[in-house]
Design a protein around this motif. Structure first.
Motif: not given
Ligand code: SF4
Ligand code: SF4
Length: 305
Positions: A49-53
């Motif tokens: 969901y957050l991935r690159e964050q």
């Protein structure tokens, strides 16, 4: 994948061979279920969901790297002198090599434009280098518009590879590796805990002897199963039953082994120190000793019921 990660994590703290059959039979304990779901949720949240964050705001890697950089550090850099002024179009007179195709931005997992200079969000994956090299090949220009280089080299200054900080970092890395190697080589292959029965400090048997119950928690970290002699190191008044004085434990597993220590005659004090030695039958060098205490009712006498 998230659930698998949760299972693997929990497998570090509980016997993993029992975990899977228990999961299939819906016989997991409350804590196992909680931690499997917790790690699965955290994995899905971060990677799905957050991935690159996570890379941008949570991972300390970029901040850590930034603190270690100097003008001679190899970094992923865009060659401004060669690429600017950037523009699209076939007429390239007076223009740089960057054709403004934005491929380097499109492939970047953290969504940054490396042409704006080195940024803290860059995770040094090198995807922009490959993308730009492909573009340069197509437009028949030299590769390396985006490449590994140093700030000094890009400014036309000399750049040194060997410098004090490289030696310091190499020494720190070596020390870290040595610590890990020493830690692994000194790893204990046998663990022993002597746990007192929590329900009763002592028990007086019908024949008047005092008994103390313990559980030995034995962890065999070897691959193969191993058998151990259990030796009681104590004054002659204390005894361990013969049938409890040897045990076999499967490889890479922990066994709870109940033992009872008996005082054959009245003791001079309420407490008596003793030790339990666990010694491998295959390798007598492999031995663990743990201390504990024996409790009896009243100093110098037995309480009879
Ligand atoms: S991939 Fe290369 S040519 Fe395309 S925009 Fe990026 S730097 Fe310019
Ligand atoms: S190295 Fe990776 S993270 Fe850094 S700018 Fe290039 S594509 Fe983005």
């Amino acid at each position: 994948v998230a659930l698998w990660t949760g299972l693997t994590f929990v497998g570090f703290f509980t016997p993993i061979r029992d975990l899977f059959p228990n999961l299939i039979a819906w016989q997991l304990s409350g804590w196992e279920t909680f931690w499997i779901l917790f790690y699965a949720f955290a994995t899905y949240g971060n990677a799905g969901y957050l991935r690159e964050q996570v890379c941008k705001y949570m991972c300390p890697y970029a901040r850590f790297q930034g603190a270690m950089f100097d003008p001679d550090t190899l970094i992923i850099s865009y060659d401004q002198a060669r690429g600017e002024p950037r523009a699209t179009g076939k007429k390239r007179e007076g223009l740089g090599d960057c054709i403004e195709c934005t491929m380097c931005v499109q492939v970047c997992p953290t969504g940054i434009d490396i042409r704006d200079g080195l940024q803290i969000d860059c995770i040094a994956c090198g995807a922009c280098i490959d993308a730009c090299d492909e573009v340069m090949t197509k437009v028949q220009k030299p590769l390396g518009l985006i490449r590994y280089s140093t700030a000094n080299l890009l400014e036309g200054k000399p750049s040194r590879i060997l410098r004090p900080r490289v030696a310091i970092y190499a020494a720190l890395l070596l020390a870290l590796m040595l610590t890990i190697v020493i830690g692994i080589s000194q790893r204990k292959l046998l663990l022993l805990d002597v746990l007192r029965d929590r329900n009763a400090l002592y028990r007086v048997a019908s024949d008047g002897r005092t008994e103390n119950a313990f559980t030995l928690k034995i962890t065999n970290k070897q691959r193969e199963s191993s058998c151990y002699d259990i030796l009681l190191i104590a004054p002659a008044a204390l005894q361990l039953s013969k049938r409890q004085s040897a045990v076999c434990v499967d490889g890479r597993s922990t066994l709870a082994w109940p033992i009872t220590i008996t005082a054959l005659q009245p003791l001079a004090s309420r407490q008596l120190e003793f030790a339990i030695a666990l010694q491998s039958q295959q390798d007598p060098e492999l031995r663990r000793v743990e201390n504990s205490r024996f409790f009896s009712p009243i100093e110098g006498s037995y309480e009879t019921k």
